[in-house]
Design an enzyme around this catalytic site. Structure first.
Site, PDB file in Angstrom:
ATOM      1  N   HIS A  77     -10.417  -5.170  -3.336  1.00  0.00           N
ATOM      2  CA  HIS A  77      -9.096  -5.517  -2.795  1.00  0.00           C
ATOM      3  C   HIS A  77      -9.215  -5.860  -1.323  1.00  0.00           C
ATOM      4  CE1 HIS A  77      -9.780  -1.190  -2.412  1.00  0.00           C
ATOM      5  NE2 HIS A  77      -9.114  -1.265  -1.271  1.00  0.00           N
ATOM      6  N   LEU A  78      -8.349  -6.774  -0.920  1.00  0.00           N
ATOM      7  CA  LEU A  78      -8.280  -7.205   0.473  1.00  0.00           C
ATOM      8  C   LEU A  78      -7.031  -6.587   1.085  1.00  0.00           C
ATOM      9  CD1 LEU A  78      -9.617  -9.257   2.472  1.00  0.00           C
ATOM     10  CD2 LEU A  78      -8.150 -11.024   1.449  1.00  0.00           C
ATOM     11  N   HIS A  79      -7.192  -5.897   2.236  1.00  0.00           N
ATOM     12  CA  HIS A  79      -6.031  -5.346   2.946  1.00  0.00           C
ATOM     13  C   HIS A  79      -5.469  -6.423   3.867  1.00  0.00           C
ATOM     14  CE1 HIS A  79      -6.990  -0.929   2.307  1.00  0.00           C
ATOM     15  NE2 HIS A  79      -8.180  -1.439   2.079  1.00  0.00           N
ATOM     16  N   GLY A  93     -15.373   3.401   4.013  1.00  0.00           N
ATOM     17  CA  GLY A  93     -14.137   4.092   3.653  1.00  0.00           C
ATOM     18  C   GLY A  93     -13.541   3.604   2.353  1.00  0.00           C
ATOM     19  N   GLN A  94     -14.262   2.757   1.603  1.00  0.00           N
ATOM     20  CA  GLN A  94     -13.710   2.307   0.309  1.00  0.00           C
ATOM     21  C   GLN A  94     -13.428   3.518  -0.574  1.00  0.00           C
ATOM     22  OE1 GLN A  94     -16.166  -0.419  -2.021  1.00  0.00           O
ATOM     23  NE2 GLN A  94     -14.492  -0.811  -3.464  1.00  0.00           N
ATOM     24  N   SER A  95     -12.183   3.614  -1.040  1.00  0.00           N
ATOM     25  CA  SER A  95     -11.811   4.760  -1.872  1.00  0.00           C
ATOM     26  C   SER A  95     -11.428   4.338  -3.287  1.00  0.00           C
ATOM     27  CB  SER A  95     -10.657   5.536  -1.227  1.00  0.00           C
ATOM     28  OG  SER A  95      -9.539   4.699  -1.050  1.00  0.00           O
ATOM     29  N   ASP A 111       0.841  -1.200   0.000  1.00  0.00           N
ATOM     30  CA  ASP A 111       0.000   0.000   0.000  1.00  0.00           C
ATOM     31  C   ASP A 111       0.881   1.256   0.000  1.00  0.00           C
ATOM     32  OD1 ASP A 111      -3.224   0.489   0.948  1.00  0.00           O
ATOM     33  OD2 ASP A 111      -1.837   2.187   1.119  1.00  0.00           O
ATOM     34  N   ILE A 112       0.494   2.245  -0.780  1.00  0.00           N
ATOM     35  CA  ILE A 112       1.257   3.489  -0.912  1.00  0.00           C
ATOM     36  C   ILE A 112       1.195   4.339   0.363  1.00  0.00           C
ATOM     37  CG2 ILE A 112      -0.549   5.008  -1.850  1.00  0.00           C
ATOM     38  CD1 ILE A 112       1.456   5.836  -4.030  1.00  0.00           C
ATOM     39  N   ASN A 166     -13.106  -3.296   2.595  1.00  0.00           N
ATOM     40  CA  ASN A 166     -14.070  -2.203   2.691  1.00  0.00           C
ATOM     41  C   ASN A 166     -15.041  -2.247   1.520  1.00  0.00           C
ATOM     42  OD1 ASN A 166     -12.893  -1.022   5.047  1.00  0.00           O
ATOM     43  ND2 ASN A 166     -11.303  -0.098   3.786  1.00  0.00           N
TER      44      ASN A 166
HETATM   45  P1  5GP Z   1      -9.818   1.419   0.343  1.00  0.00           P
HETATM   46  O1  5GP Z   1      -9.914   2.720   1.091  1.00  0.00           O
HETATM   47  O2  5GP Z   1     -10.477   1.532  -1.018  1.00  0.00           O
HETATM   48  O3  5GP Z   1     -10.274   0.219   1.130  1.00  0.00           O
HETATM   49  O4  5GP Z   1      -8.279   1.176   0.116  1.00  0.00           O
HETATM   50  C1  5GP Z   1      -7.558   1.732  -0.940  1.00  0.00           C
HETATM   51  C2  5GP Z   1      -6.090   1.622  -0.599  1.00  0.00           C
HETATM   52  O5  5GP Z   1      -5.333   1.820  -1.766  1.00  0.00           O
HETATM   53  C3  5GP Z   1      -5.640   2.682   0.422  1.00  0.00           C
HETATM   54  O6  5GP Z   1      -5.079   2.022   1.554  1.00  0.00           O
HETATM   55  C4  5GP Z   1      -4.608   3.505  -0.357  1.00  0.00           C
HETATM   56  O7  5GP Z   1      -3.526   3.937   0.431  1.00  0.00           O
HETATM   57  C5  5GP Z   1      -4.173   2.550  -1.461  1.00  0.00           C
HETATM   58  N1  5GP Z   1      -3.736   3.198  -2.677  1.00  0.00           N
HETATM   59  C6  5GP Z   1      -4.357   4.229  -3.328  1.00  0.00           C
HETATM   60  N2  5GP Z   1      -3.690   4.564  -4.439  1.00  0.00           N
HETATM   61  C7  5GP Z   1      -2.611   3.745  -4.511  1.00  0.00           C
HETATM   62  C8  5GP Z   1      -1.532   3.593  -5.437  1.00  0.00           C
HETATM   63  O8  5GP Z   1      -1.415   4.310  -6.439  1.00  0.00           O
HETATM   64  N3  5GP Z   1      -0.598   2.631  -5.174  1.00  0.00           N
HETATM   65  C9  5GP Z   1      -0.689   1.815  -4.066  1.00  0.00           C
HETATM   66  N4  5GP Z   1       0.281   0.907  -3.899  1.00  0.00           N
HETATM   67  N5  5GP Z   1      -1.701   1.912  -3.175  1.00  0.00           N
HETATM   68  C10 5GP Z   1      -2.651   2.864  -3.387  1.00  0.00           C
END
Ligand code: 5GP
Ligand code: ZN
Length: 116
Positions: free
Chosen positions: A102-104, A95-97, A32-33, A89
């Protein structure tokens, strides 16, 4: 299948760089970034599916494989010794962005419960 405007599709097709930990024909695992724990990996199917509730019956294998690969990676990195958390999420309130499912995989510190 691939969405031009999807960040994760861009990563999976190598149009955008990321630190990839594991990859096969069905999915990839990358770091994750913006990590929320010392180890924060994302397990991502190569097929673009917006969210968990959009998996169809024909995706049963893929849905199962997300968890199987998460466990394999966790064991390889020895995260199972102290523990890890898997989070998925779905939708705005969670908080899904990124709307590519995807699974964290979070590990490396004591994680709080309940989540915020
Ligand atoms: P969500 O909030 O949708 O459950 O998780 C999205 C995740 O993707 C966040 O933890 C965010 O930091 C990560 N993310 C967003 N953009 C990028 C990217 O360009 N590269 C990587 N490696 N992770 C990303
Ligand atoms: Zn996508």
């Amino acid at each position: 299948m691939e969405r031009e405007d999807c960040v994760f599709c861009q990563i999976l097709s190598k149009r955008k760089t990321s630190k990839i930990e594991y990859e096969d024909e069905d999915l990839a695992v990358f770091w994750d970034i913006n990590p929320q724990a010392p180890t924060h990996l994302l397990i991502v199917p190569k097929k673009h599916i917006d969210k968990l509730s959009d998996f169809s019956k024909s995706d049963d294998y893929l849905m199962c494989k997300l968890f199987k690969v998460a466990i394999d990676v966790a064991k390889r990195l020895k995260l199972d010794e102290k523990g890890f958390r898997l989070v998925l999420n779905e939708g705005r309130d969670s908080g899904q962005s990124i709307f590519h499912v995807h699974l964290h995989l979070l590990s490396g510190r004591r994680l709080m419960w309940p989540p915020g």
